[in-house]
Design a protein around this motif. Structure first.
Motif, PDB file in Angstrom:
ATOM      1  N   GLN A   1       0.832  -1.202   0.000  1.00  0.00           N
ATOM      2  CA  GLN A   1       0.000   0.000   0.000  1.00  0.00           C
ATOM      3  C   GLN A   1       0.870   1.257   0.000  1.00  0.00           C
ATOM      4  O   GLN A   1       2.024   1.232   0.460  1.00  0.00           O
ATOM      5  N   ALA A   2       0.317   2.327  -0.487  1.00  0.00           N
ATOM      6  CA  ALA A   2       1.023   3.610  -0.471  1.00  0.00           C
ATOM      7  C   ALA A   2       1.452   3.929   0.958  1.00  0.00           C
ATOM      8  O   ALA A   2       0.702   3.725   1.901  1.00  0.00           O
TER       9      ALA A   2
ATOM     10  N   GLU B   1       4.984   5.233  -3.240  1.00  0.00           N
ATOM     11  CA  GLU B   1       3.872   5.936  -3.873  1.00  0.00           C
ATOM     12  C   GLU B   1       3.399   5.120  -5.074  1.00  0.00           C
ATOM     13  O   GLU B   1       4.175   4.341  -5.647  1.00  0.00           O
ATOM     14  N   PRO B   2       2.128   5.283  -5.470  1.00  0.00           N
ATOM     15  CA  PRO B   2       1.655   4.552  -6.662  1.00  0.00           C
ATOM     16  C   PRO B   2       2.531   4.780  -7.888  1.00  0.00           C
ATOM     17  O   PRO B   2       2.674   3.881  -8.723  1.00  0.00           O
ATOM     18  N   GLU B   3       3.146   5.944  -7.977  1.00  0.00           N
ATOM     19  CA  GLU B   3       4.019   6.260  -9.117  1.00  0.00           C
ATOM     20  C   GLU B   3       5.294   5.420  -9.122  1.00  0.00           C
ATOM     21  O   GLU B   3       6.031   5.406 -10.111  1.00  0.00           O
TER      22      GLU B   3
ATOM     23  N   THR C   1       5.227   2.242  -8.949  1.00  0.00           N
ATOM     24  CA  THR C   1       4.868   0.963  -9.547  1.00  0.00           C
ATOM     25  C   THR C   1       5.650   0.746 -10.840  1.00  0.00           C
ATOM     26  O   THR C   1       5.622   1.583 -11.743  1.00  0.00           O
TER      27      THR C   1
ATOM     28  N   VAL D   1       2.395  -0.597  -6.113  1.00  0.00           N
ATOM     29  CA  VAL D   1       1.994   0.205  -4.964  1.00  0.00           C
ATOM     30  C   VAL D   1       0.541   0.638  -5.179  1.00  0.00           C
ATOM     31  O   VAL D   1       0.234   1.327  -6.153  1.00  0.00           O
ATOM     32  N   SER D   2      -0.317   0.219  -4.290  1.00  0.00           N
ATOM     33  CA  SER D   2      -1.737   0.555  -4.409  1.00  0.00           C
ATOM     34  C   SER D   2      -2.041   1.825  -3.620  1.00  0.00           C
ATOM     35  O   SER D   2      -1.426   2.099  -2.591  1.00  0.00           O
ATOM     36  N   SER D   3      -3.005   2.578  -4.112  1.00  0.00           N
ATOM     37  CA  SER D   3      -3.364   3.850  -3.461  1.00  0.00           C
ATOM     38  C   SER D   3      -4.429   3.648  -2.403  1.00  0.00           C
ATOM     39  O   SER D   3      -5.019   2.599  -2.285  1.00  0.00           O
TER      40      SER D   3
END
Length: 124
Positions: free
Chosen positions: A13-14, A87-89, A91, A122-124
């Protein structure tokens, strides 16, 4: 010839953390500059972090500074990437690479040996 195998990727997770490992075989990893690169979905492979042969010099992409730490243990023929506050970015598929250059380099084309990659999501 250096063979590189990455491990430690996964789904997080984030705000979470992951520690990637790069294990080398075939030759002593201490003879190489080692870098981590990543390839987000649908994008080009990009530099993330690099460490000099002895480990005294490190460099990071701006987005990783303060969150990621690259380190190496030449006795164990391994390099690591500790990633915090993900962070999701972030990923991407993360690749370990080795360069025979004397000085640290962030240029993808200057790395001769590459691992197969490990997925980080990475999930938000």
């Amino acid at each position: 010839q250096v063979r590189l195998v990455e491990s430690g990727g996964g789904l997080v997770q984030a705000g979470g953390s992951l520690r990637l490992s790069c294990a080398a075989s075939g030759r002593t990893l201490g003879s190489y500059v080692v870098g981590w690169f990543r390839q987000p979905p649908g994008q080009e492979r990009e530099f993330v972090a690099a460490i000099s042969r002895i480990g005294g010099i490190r460099d990071y992409v701006d987005s990783a500074k303060g969150r990621f730490t690259i380190s190496r243990d030449n006795a164990k023929n391994s390099v690591f990437l500790q990633m915090n506050n993900l962070e999701p970015e972030d990923t991407a598929v993360y690749y370990c690479a080795a360069s025979g250059r004397v000085v640290l380099t962030t240029t993808l084309e200057e790395y001769e040996y590459w691992g197969q990659g490990t997925q980080v999501t990475v999930s938000s």
